[in-house]
Design an enzyme around this catalytic site. Structure first.
Site, PDB file in Angstrom:
ATOM      1  CE1 TYR A 158      -3.317   2.932   0.982  1.00  0.00           C
ATOM      2  CE2 TYR A 158      -1.782   3.366   2.780  1.00  0.00           C
ATOM      3  CZ  TYR A 158      -2.864   3.751   1.998  1.00  0.00           C
ATOM      4  OH  TYR A 158      -3.481   4.955   2.231  1.00  0.00           O
ATOM      5  CE  LYS A 162      -2.844   5.456  -1.607  1.00  0.00           C
ATOM      6  NZ  LYS A 162      -3.900   6.318  -2.135  1.00  0.00           N
TER       7      LYS A 162
END
Ligand SMILES: NC(=O)c1ccc[n+]([C@@H]2O[C@H](COP(=O)([O-])OP(=O)(O)OC[C@H]3O[C@@H](n4cnc5c(N)ncnc54)[C@H](OP(=O)(O)O)[C@@H]3O)[C@@H](O)[C@H]2O)c1
Length: 266
Positions: A158, A162
């Site tokens: 994740y 980002k």
């Protein structure tokens, strides 16, 4: 570029991932600033309900389109919904996050995260940026995270998605500004949204931001620079992660913090 928010970024905003959480707040916020809003979300009922509520409260036009931004067949439907609506502002908000050890997370979940968090914004920026550049105005807002500023154990993949949004936005801020197009990466810290609340975080509520405040702060920063870290406390941590600490120390400190906040995941 001078002008009001709607002169710079109107007449339509597309908010991808708009039914709940930060996306719903971005939608309310751009409507308050006078833009019509196209809400794209896989939650058909939620997006339609939000579109009705925001149109009634603000008087702008809204429309909802039901798309799974991680699916290859989403794009034709979304482009059809965009046809005839001049989108001057893209807010790519949808993001999937799975908390847990990398070794225990299935490949499918990691790949779906890449589709929604990276391929989705890439496609929509690719689709919309040329028109904005040709018109000499527009805005693009990509959602990064504090977890995109350095390696964060338990959200390794994740966090990497980002970081992709952060670096993409920084580079496009530079490439597109001479065309009058403002690009911004937004790095929120923990924010009280349905997604965050279902993550099992043990962080005290005092450290969890209000999503409406995050959306306002982010939109105020559009046109002022390539990156905004929302919240004063987060900005101090960001300075440490991006500037002061060696990468190894930053990753170790964030790993310790993540295991404290998510004792069951770690
Ligand atoms: N909340 C935080 O603490 C935090 C911190 C840093 C960064 N961020 C970033 O901020 C953004 C928003 O986070 P959030 O906490 O507001 O998320 P959220 O509460 O999970 O809401 C995200 C919205 O996007 C929709 N969505 C997710 N996947 C989608 C897909 N494949 N296709 C279409 N719509 C989809 C969700 O629909 P469903 O309800 O159907 O999933 C939901 O309406 C994300 O990019 C996240 O990475 C959040």
């Amino acid at each position: 570029m001078a002008g009001t928010f709607s002169e710079r970024y109107g007449p339509w905003a597309l908010v991808a991932g708009a039914a709940e959480g930060l996306g719903a707040e971005f939608t309310r916020c751009v409507a308050k600033r006078g833009l019509n809003v196209l809400l794209a979300d896989r939650d058909r009922a939620g997006a339609a309900e939000r579109a009705r509520e925001i149109a009634a409260a603000s008087g702008v036009e809204t429309a909802a389109v039901d798309v799974d931004l991680g699916a290859d067949d989403a794009w034709e439907r979304l482009y059809e919904a965009m046809a005839g609506r001049e989108v001057g502002l893209l807010i790519y908000n949808a993001g999937l996050s799975h908390v847990g050890p990398f070794l225990e997370q299935p490949l499918e979940a990691k790949l779906e995260q890449l589709d929604v968090n990276c391929r989705g914004p890439l496609r929509l920026v690719h689709e919309l940026a040329p028109g904005m550049a040709a018109r000499g105005r527009g805005g693009i807002v990509l959602l990064s995270s504090m977890a995109g500023l350095s390696g964060h154990a338990l959200v390794a993949s994740y966090g990497a998605t980002k970081a992709y949004n952060l670096v993409l936005a920084e580079a496009l801020w530079e490439e597109l500004r001479s065309f009058g197009v403002d690009v911004l990466a937004v790095c929120p810290g923990p924010t009280r949204t349905p997604g965050y609340e279902s993550s099992g975080s043990r962080l005290p509520l005092a450290f969890v931001a209000d999503p409406a405040a995050v959306a306002e702060e982010a939109l105020d920063a559009l046109g002022r620079g390539p990156v905004v870290v929302t919240g004063a406390g987060n900005r101090i941590v960001a300075q440490l992660l991006r500037r002061a600490l060696p990468h190894s120390l930053a990753a170790a400190a964030m790993g310790r913090l993540m295991r404290t906040i998510y004792p069951r995941a770690g």
